[in-house]
Design a protein around this motif. Sequence first.
Motif, short mmCIF file in Angstrom:
data_model
loop_
_atom_site.label_atom_id
_atom_site.label_comp_id
_atom_site.label_asym_id
_atom_site.label_seq_id
_atom_site.Cartn_x
_atom_site.Cartn_y
_atom_site.Cartn_z
N MET A 1 0.85 -1.20 0.00
CA MET A 1 0.00 0.00 0.00
C MET A 1 0.88 1.25 0.00
O MET A 1 1.82 1.34 0.79
CB MET A 1 -0.92 0.02 1.23
N ILE A 2 0.57 2.17 -0.86
CA ILE A 2 1.33 3.41 -0.93
C ILE A 2 0.71 4.43 0.02
O ILE A 2 -0.44 4.84 -0.14
CB ILE A 2 1.35 3.98 -2.36
N ILE A 3 1.46 4.81 1.03
CA ILE A 3 1.00 5.80 2.01
C ILE A 3 1.31 7.21 1.52
O ILE A 3 0.50 8.12 1.66
CB ILE A 3 1.67 5.56 3.37
N ARG A 4 2.48 7.36 0.94
CA ARG A 4 2.88 8.67 0.40
C ARG A 4 3.28 8.50 -1.06
O ARG A 4 4.36 8.01 -1.37
CB ARG A 4 4.05 9.25 1.21
N PRO A 5 2.39 8.91 -2.00
CA PRO A 5 2.72 8.78 -3.42
C PRO A 5 3.89 9.69 -3.79
O PRO A 5 4.14 10.71 -3.14
CB PRO A 5 1.43 9.23 -4.12
N ARG A 6 4.57 9.32 -4.86
CA ARG A 6 5.66 10.16 -5.32
C ARG A 6 5.12 11.30 -6.18
O ARG A 6 4.23 11.10 -7.00
CB ARG A 6 6.67 9.35 -6.15
N GLU A 50 5.46 -1.89 -7.68
CA GLU A 50 4.05 -2.22 -7.89
C GLU A 50 3.82 -3.72 -8.05
O GLU A 50 2.72 -4.22 -7.84
CB GLU A 50 3.52 -1.49 -9.12
N LYS A 51 4.88 -4.45 -8.40
CA LYS A 51 4.74 -5.90 -8.64
C LYS A 51 4.86 -6.73 -7.37
O LYS A 51 4.64 -7.94 -7.40
CB LYS A 51 5.81 -6.34 -9.65
N LEU A 52 5.22 -6.10 -6.24
CA LEU A 52 5.33 -6.85 -4.99
C LEU A 52 3.97 -7.40 -4.57
O LEU A 52 2.96 -6.70 -4.62
CB LEU A 52 5.91 -5.95 -3.89
N GLN A 53 3.98 -8.64 -4.12
CA GLN A 53 2.74 -9.30 -3.74
C GLN A 53 2.54 -9.35 -2.23
O GLN A 53 1.43 -9.60 -1.75
CB GLN A 53 2.73 -10.74 -4.30
N ASN A 54 3.60 -9.15 -1.46
CA ASN A 54 3.48 -9.25 -0.01
C ASN A 54 2.99 -7.93 0.58
O ASN A 54 2.95 -6.89 -0.08
CB ASN A 54 4.80 -9.68 0.62
N GLU A 55 2.63 -7.97 1.84
CA GLU A 55 2.10 -6.78 2.51
C GLU A 55 3.25 -5.80 2.83
O GLU A 55 4.26 -6.20 3.41
CB GLU A 55 1.37 -7.16 3.80
N ASN A 56 3.07 -4.56 2.45
CA ASN A 56 4.06 -3.54 2.76
C ASN A 56 3.40 -2.17 2.72
O ASN A 56 2.34 -2.00 2.12
CB ASN A 56 5.25 -3.60 1.81
N LEU A 57 4.06 -1.22 3.33
CA LEU A 57 3.63 0.18 3.30
C LEU A 57 4.78 0.99 2.72
O LEU A 57 5.91 0.88 3.20
CB LEU A 57 3.28 0.68 4.70
N THR A 58 4.49 1.78 1.71
CA THR A 58 5.53 2.51 1.00
C THR A 58 5.34 4.01 1.13
O THR A 58 4.22 4.52 0.95
CB THR A 58 5.55 2.13 -0.50
N LEU A 59 6.42 4.70 1.44
CA LEU A 59 6.42 6.16 1.47
C LEU A 59 7.52 6.65 0.54
O LEU A 59 8.66 6.20 0.60
CB LEU A 59 6.67 6.69 2.88
N ASN A 60 7.18 7.58 -0.33
CA ASN A 60 8.11 8.09 -1.33
C ASN A 60 8.48 9.54 -1.06
O ASN A 60 7.67 10.32 -0.56
CB ASN A 60 7.50 7.98 -2.73
N ALA A 61 9.70 9.90 -1.44
CA ALA A 61 10.17 11.29 -1.41
C ALA A 61 9.93 11.95 -0.05
O ALA A 61 9.27 12.98 0.05
CB ALA A 61 9.51 12.09 -2.52
N LEU A 62 10.50 11.35 0.97
CA LEU A 62 10.37 11.90 2.32
C LEU A 62 11.51 12.87 2.61
O LEU A 62 12.67 12.60 2.28
CB LEU A 62 10.41 10.78 3.36
N LEU A 63 11.17 13.97 3.23
CA LEU A 63 12.17 14.90 3.76
C LEU A 63 11.90 15.03 5.26
O LEU A 63 10.87 15.56 5.66
CB LEU A 63 12.08 16.26 3.08
#
Length: 301
Positions: A1-6, A50-63
């Motif tokens: 799941m993407i928490i913070r889109p890029r 996007e091809k990952l099948q397992n559960e994860n949380l993704t945050l992009n471009a964090l400062l």
Amino acid sequence: MIIRPRKESEELLILRILNTRRCLGEDDKRHYLVCEKGFEGEEKFDLLLEKLQNENLTLNALLLEFNKSHFQIDTLIIFQRTIYLIDVKNYEGEYFFKTDGFYYANGKPMKDSLAQLKRCELLLSQLIQKYGFNYPIESYLIFINPEFTLYHAPENPQIILPTQINRFMNKLNMIPSKLTDRHLKLAKLLDSLHQDKNPFAANLAYDFDYLQKWFNCVSCNSFKLIAGRTKLICDTCGCEEEIELAILRCVEEIKLLFPDKRITTSCVFDWCGGIVSEKTIRRVLNSSFEMINKKRFAHYK
């Protein structure tokens, strides 16, 4: 799941506008191209994630900031037991590795990307511990461009070369991961701690009066546009855009470049180069924004 889109940084968006509306100096042009290429590489890595099948949380471009020190993270992936910190490089061409770091093909030293990565890992670890989280962090430097060659590459598991990316992604996909509300709490915390103003951004100087005024094509950036009744038509690539959307796009450019400048009908009319009437601009502004002070000093919010 993407928490913070890029999304593009404010610096990159400003550089794009300036590159279109004035002749950038050599240093600024080089910096702009580096920013564009970097963002392109990060988007390529996003497609792999996007091809990952397992559960994860993704945050992009964090400062983020900890103990008065700012640090940037291209991609952060939270799995059940481990956090993966990813720095993506879109370098192209031939490079060398020596005992003291990376070098360009001409022998000039580069910024120490591994030292930066270790610094980010340390600061992130200290930051999450401050809020009661103690997940281990693994950090990686990923060279995403298939045209990248690194001579004398070290046996360092943190460095992922283009030929190793598929194996690395398979490794990520095999990680057992069952997320809980605590993982989501951490992800949302980090997202809330993100800072919009980047202290590392270049200090760009520009003036409203010395920038190119006119509509530019939303597709090819050409200024060779013809105004129809409801659309702008690019004489270079044939792209069509609704005049109302083009006006709103120009307003966003003004707001981004000059955040303290009042948005007025005459200001937008000047920025658009007079290709459409003030009456049309006023109608679009009235329908999209709130008018402040309807008399002599009227402007839009």
